[in-house]
Design a protein around this motif. Structure first.
Motif, PDB file in Angstrom:
ATOM      1  N   VAL A  91      21.751  -1.206  -0.951  1.00 32.59           N
ATOM      2  CA  VAL A  91      21.260  -0.264  -1.982  1.00 32.59           C
ATOM      3  C   VAL A  91      20.390   0.724  -1.617  1.00 32.59           C
ATOM      4  N   HIS A  92      21.048   1.641  -1.590  1.00 33.21           N
ATOM      5  CA  HIS A  92      20.284   2.990  -1.201  1.00 33.21           C
ATOM      6  C   HIS A  92      19.620   3.720  -2.222  1.00 33.21           C
ATOM      7  N   ALA A  93      18.380   3.760  -2.329  1.00 29.11           N
ATOM      8  CA  ALA A  93      17.364   4.323  -3.316  1.00 29.11           C
ATOM      9  C   ALA A  93      16.676   5.440  -2.793  1.00 29.11           C
ATOM     10  N   TRP A  94      16.458   6.417  -3.840  1.00 25.32           N
ATOM     11  CA  TRP A  94      15.550   7.709  -3.742  1.00 25.32           C
ATOM     12  C   TRP A  94      14.442   7.655  -4.549  1.00 25.32           C
ATOM     13  N   GLY A  95      13.329   8.163  -4.003  1.00 24.30           N
ATOM     14  CA  GLY A  95      12.030   8.251  -5.061  1.00 24.30           C
ATOM     15  C   GLY A  95      10.902   8.709  -4.416  1.00 24.30           C
ATOM     16  N   MET A  96       9.801   8.747  -5.041  1.00 25.56           N
ATOM     17  CA  MET A  96       8.547   9.494  -4.457  1.00 25.56           C
ATOM     18  C   MET A  96       7.311   8.773  -5.081  1.00 25.56           C
ATOM     19  N   THR A  97       6.517   8.880  -4.099  1.00 25.73           N
ATOM     20  CA  THR A  97       5.023   8.187  -4.621  1.00 25.73           C
ATOM     21  C   THR A  97       4.671   8.877  -6.195  1.00 25.73           C
TER      22      THR A  97
ATOM     23  N   PHE B 200       0.822  -1.269  -0.023  1.00 24.48           N
ATOM     24  CA  PHE B 200      -0.150  -0.045  -0.082  1.00 24.48           C
ATOM     25  C   PHE B 200       0.813   1.253   0.161  1.00 24.48           C
ATOM     26  N   HIS B 201       2.246   1.028  -0.113  1.00 17.80           N
ATOM     27  CA  HIS B 201       3.075   2.348  -0.156  1.00 17.80           C
ATOM     28  C   HIS B 201       3.845   2.331  -1.561  1.00 17.80           C
ATOM     29  N   VAL B 202       3.184   3.156  -2.449  1.00 20.84           N
ATOM     30  CA  VAL B 202       3.834   2.882  -3.786  1.00 20.84           C
ATOM     31  C   VAL B 202       3.987   1.691  -4.298  1.00 20.84           C
ATOM     32  N   HIS B 203       3.159   0.848  -4.248  1.00 19.07           N
ATOM     33  CA  HIS B 203       3.276  -0.607  -4.744  1.00 19.07           C
ATOM     34  C   HIS B 203       4.267  -1.462  -4.225  1.00 19.07           C
TER      35      HIS B 203
ATOM     36  N   GLY C 174      15.316   2.827   1.250  1.00 25.25           N
ATOM     37  CA  GLY C 174      14.741   4.030   0.895  1.00 25.25           C
ATOM     38  C   GLY C 174      13.588   4.477   1.644  1.00 25.25           C
ATOM     39  N   GLY C 175      12.962   5.710   1.013  1.00 22.48           N
ATOM     40  CA  GLY C 175      11.896   6.292   1.721  1.00 22.48           C
ATOM     41  C   GLY C 175      12.379   7.200   2.609  1.00 22.48           C
ATOM     42  N   ALA C 176      13.639   7.183   3.275  1.00 25.86           N
ATOM     43  CA  ALA C 176      14.286   7.930   4.080  1.00 25.86           C
ATOM     44  C   ALA C 176      15.548   7.698   4.059  1.00 25.86           C
ATOM     45  N   PRO C 177      16.435   8.617   4.515  1.00 28.72           N
ATOM     46  CA  PRO C 177      18.002   8.311   4.073  1.00 28.72           C
ATOM     47  C   PRO C 177      18.697   7.179   5.223  1.00 28.72           C
TER      48      PRO C 177
HETATM   49  P1  AMP Z   1       6.915   9.272  -0.489  1.00 27.71           P
HETATM   50  O1  AMP Z   1       6.262   9.796  -1.795  1.00 27.71           O
HETATM   51  O2  AMP Z   1       5.948   9.207   0.836  1.00 27.71           O
HETATM   52  O3  AMP Z   1       7.686   8.011  -0.815  1.00 27.71           O
HETATM   53  O4  AMP Z   1       7.946  10.241   0.081  1.00 27.71           O
HETATM   54  C1  AMP Z   1       9.026  10.711  -0.868  1.00 27.71           C
HETATM   55  C2  AMP Z   1       9.893  11.592  -0.294  1.00 27.71           C
HETATM   56  O5  AMP Z   1      10.676  10.642   0.640  1.00 27.71           O
HETATM   57  C3  AMP Z   1      11.127  12.270  -0.977  1.00 27.71           C
HETATM   58  O6  AMP Z   1      10.506  13.176  -1.508  1.00 27.71           O
HETATM   59  C4  AMP Z   1      12.058  12.330  -0.023  1.00 27.71           C
HETATM   60  O7  AMP Z   1      12.167  13.687   0.778  1.00 27.71           O
HETATM   61  C5  AMP Z   1      12.207  11.294   0.707  1.00 27.71           C
HETATM   62  N1  AMP Z   1      12.879  10.275   0.616  1.00 27.71           N
HETATM   63  C6  AMP Z   1      12.880   8.901  -0.246  1.00 27.71           C
HETATM   64  N2  AMP Z   1      13.877   8.278  -0.332  1.00 27.71           N
HETATM   65  C7  AMP Z   1      14.771   9.129   0.451  1.00 27.71           C
HETATM   66  C8  AMP Z   1      16.462   8.673   0.787  1.00 27.71           C
HETATM   67  N3  AMP Z   1      16.828   7.523   0.091  1.00 27.71           N
HETATM   68  N4  AMP Z   1      16.926   9.489   1.460  1.00 27.71           N
HETATM   69  C9  AMP Z   1      16.263  10.768   1.882  1.00 27.71           C
HETATM   70  N5  AMP Z   1      15.141  10.963   1.704  1.00 27.71           N
HETATM   71  C10 AMP Z   1      14.332  10.164   0.783  1.00 27.71           C
END
Ligand code: AMP
Length: 542
Positions: free
Chosen positions: A324-330, A231-234, A303-306
């Motif tokens: 594997v450190h990943a960044w993304g958004m909904t 339920f959190h971005v698939h 991911g989701g936070a640092p």
């Molecule tokens: P959400 O759409 O709820 O998944 O939140 C997305 C936001 O989570 C991003 O814009 C970032 O601010 C934060 N975020 C996601 N991944 C990371 C990461 N690896 N490190 C730091 N912030 C992250």
């Protein structure tokens, strides 16, 4: 001149069709709400997804109608992923951790027609169903003999009874690849939640790119455990990318505590798992307390936070697991960047490689990014200048659904709300959310950098850095700390720990000890709530 290649729309059904034909005996393991471990195979998941499609036909649902789920990670949820979207309806994954009023708002805003939910969410559904005015059908994800009597929910039936009458032969329709396949809502800190609608095309392209070696590096030799909820971005697209590769899938269901995760990982020989730092923190603490090892896990996607340096070290040094450190958004389906080293980095000393992994990484193919100043002028990639991060690509949203607000996109670029630097090799480092960055004497302090240092102190369980008003410097950072159970540390101990680890002017002015830090439904620290809670706080001497 046109190419002479076959034209086939990119549809989510093609993923499960491929898994059925080429990985039919690939295993899908789920810990169920009932507590037992359920075992099935892609062949069966595909067949039951086709039954779901026909059960929706039988309800008279039209193409594009929304079908909501309120469910943990499990095989029935996976069948709904494919049965709903594959038949031309739109899967709407509701987050059970948001306030019930918000759930009602989302279900009504999306105009959901059906709600399929796990037994554990029965009390929520009982509390809200009358207010969800468009939902005409309620299905509980369990066997027919488990449906609670006298639930008060009209027409409630079990998933198994719902799909059982329908045959498993069904032709997935050939849909427009731009048609909506699923949607979910961002839990905004202010105002109403916003809906992001994904298409079949965006979902398949995202799955292809996220499976690549420099992204999540998935293959049929993997055993993948999405701890991040569906339920959190698939579940970060893993139910699509893992199916695409034919990897074995292991779903943890509702049991996300350290022991349950560790037991399941070891029993099923999980090689890759993905989750937010709060979940990993729980697992690592459990392993540390009980002197246990991760014997099969090779890669942990964070991911989701640092990811903090302390967490990276625990995985790499204590468990020999690659991070594997990943960044993304909904709004990005969600994958944007991954901290995968390049060939030249392999010769770097360990400490430098670790520093690289702690950045949010470089863009995966399909995502382009840039940083801009206050006037939207592009800033150089020098690893120093920080600006708002903007992104574009075929799985980045172009607008929110039914949202009257200002467009989140400028000249084709989506504003992420994150402040970042990018270095010459394209490695992006998030400094903060724009609203969390601390402005002290005209300079920016990254709350993430301060938290990363604090997390290294053995007595610090969790740390949040926030800005508080200061008469001279405008804002100064303070550190809010939850102590590790059984550990003690004073304010001065913790502040002394910053010596040599952060520039002096960035060291917090004070430490406030709390019992817990508020966390959102998607596992992120809620700094707005924290700032509210500390409204009466005054810095010493001000
Ligand atoms: P959400 O759409 O709820 O998944 O939140 C997305 C936001 O989570 C991003 O814009 C970032 O601010 C934060 N975020 C996601 N991944 C990371 C990461 N690896 N490190 C730091 N912030 C992250």
């Amino acid at each position: 001149m046109l190419g002479l290649m076959q034209s086939q729309p990119l549809l989510t059904a093609s993923l499960i069709r491929h898994a059925e034909r080429h990985h039919g005996d690939g295993e899908v393991i789920s810990r169920r709400v009932e507590g037992d471990i359920h075992r099935t195979r892609y062949r069966e998941v595909a067949a039951r997804a086709r039954q779901v499609a026909q059960a929706l036909d039988a309800l008279g649902l039209a193409g594009g109608d929304r079908v909501a789920t309120l469910a943990w990670n499990g095989y029935r949820h996976l069948e709904l992923y494919y049965g709903v979207s594959g038949s031309g309806r739109v899967l709407h994954t509701l987050n059970p951790r948001v306030h019930p009023d918000q759930l009602v708002w989302m279900a009504n805003h999306a105009h959901d027609k059906v709600l399929c939910f796990d037994l554990s969410f029965l009390p929520i559904v009982q509390a809200v169903h009358r207010r969800c005015t468009s939902i005409a059908h309620f299905v509980v994800l369990c066997d027919s003999n488990k449906v609670p009597a006298g639930s008060g929910i009209p027409g409630l039936q079990s998933y198994e009874r719902w799909i059982a009458p329908h045959p498993t032969d069904y032709e997935w329709p050939v849909l427009d690849e731009h048609a909506a396949s699923s949607m979910c809502y961002t839990s905004g800190t202010t105002g109403d939640p916003k809906a992001v609608v994904y298409s079949h095309r965006s979902t398949v392209l995202h799955a292809l790119s996220s499976a690549l070696p420099d992204a999540l590096n998935l293959s049929a030799r993997d055993c993948v455990m999405p701890v991040v909820p569906m339920f959190h971005v698939h579940a970060w697209g893993l139910p699509y990318a893992a199916v695409l590769t034919g990897a074995k899938l292991v779903f943890p269901g509702p049991a996300m505590d350290g022991k349950s995760l560790h037991d399941l990982m070891e029993a099923e020989q999980v090689t890759l798992a993905a989750g937010v730092p709060t979940v990993w923190h729980m697992l690592l603490s459990y392993l540390h307390t009980h002197q246990l090892r991760l014997r099969s896990l090779r890669r942990a996607v964070i991911g989701g936070a640092p990811c903090s340096p302390a967490m990276l070290a625990a995985f790499r040094v204590d468990h020999g697991v690659e991070v594997v450190h990943a960044w993304g958004m909904t709004e990005m389906s969600p994958l944007g960047t991954v901290s995968a080293p390049k060939h030249k980095h392999l010769a770097w000393p360990d400490a430098d490689q670790a520093r690289l992994t702690l950045t949010q990484g470089r863009a995966v193919f399909g995502v382009d990014m840039k940083i801009v100043d206050e006037q939207d002028a592009e800033l150089p990639w020098d690893g120093v200048q920080a600006g708002e991060l903007m992104v574009r690509g075929p799985w980045v949203l172009c607008d929110y659904y039914r949202d009257p607000g200002v467009s989140p996109v400028t000249d084709g670029w989506f504003r992420t709300g994150d402040v970042a630097t990018i270095d010459a090799d394209g490695f992006m480092r998030i400094m903060d959310r724009r609203k969390d960055i601390i402005k002290s004497g005209g300079e920016w302090i990254s709350s993430i950098d301060i938290e990363n240092v604090a997390q290294g102190h053995p007595a610090v369980g969790q740390a949040a850095c926030i800005g508080v008003p200061h008469p001279k410097w405008n804002e100064r950072p303070i550190l809010v700390v939850v102590l590790t159970p059984g550990c003690q540390a004073s304010r001065d101990d913790i502040l002394a720990y910053f010596d040599g680890k952060a520039p002096k002017w960035q060291v917090p002015d004070d430490v406030v000890f709390v019992a817990s830090i508020p966390v959102s439904g998607t596992g992120k620290m809620q700094k707005a709530t924290l700032r509210d809670q500390l409204k009466g706080y005054r810095l010493p001497g001000t």
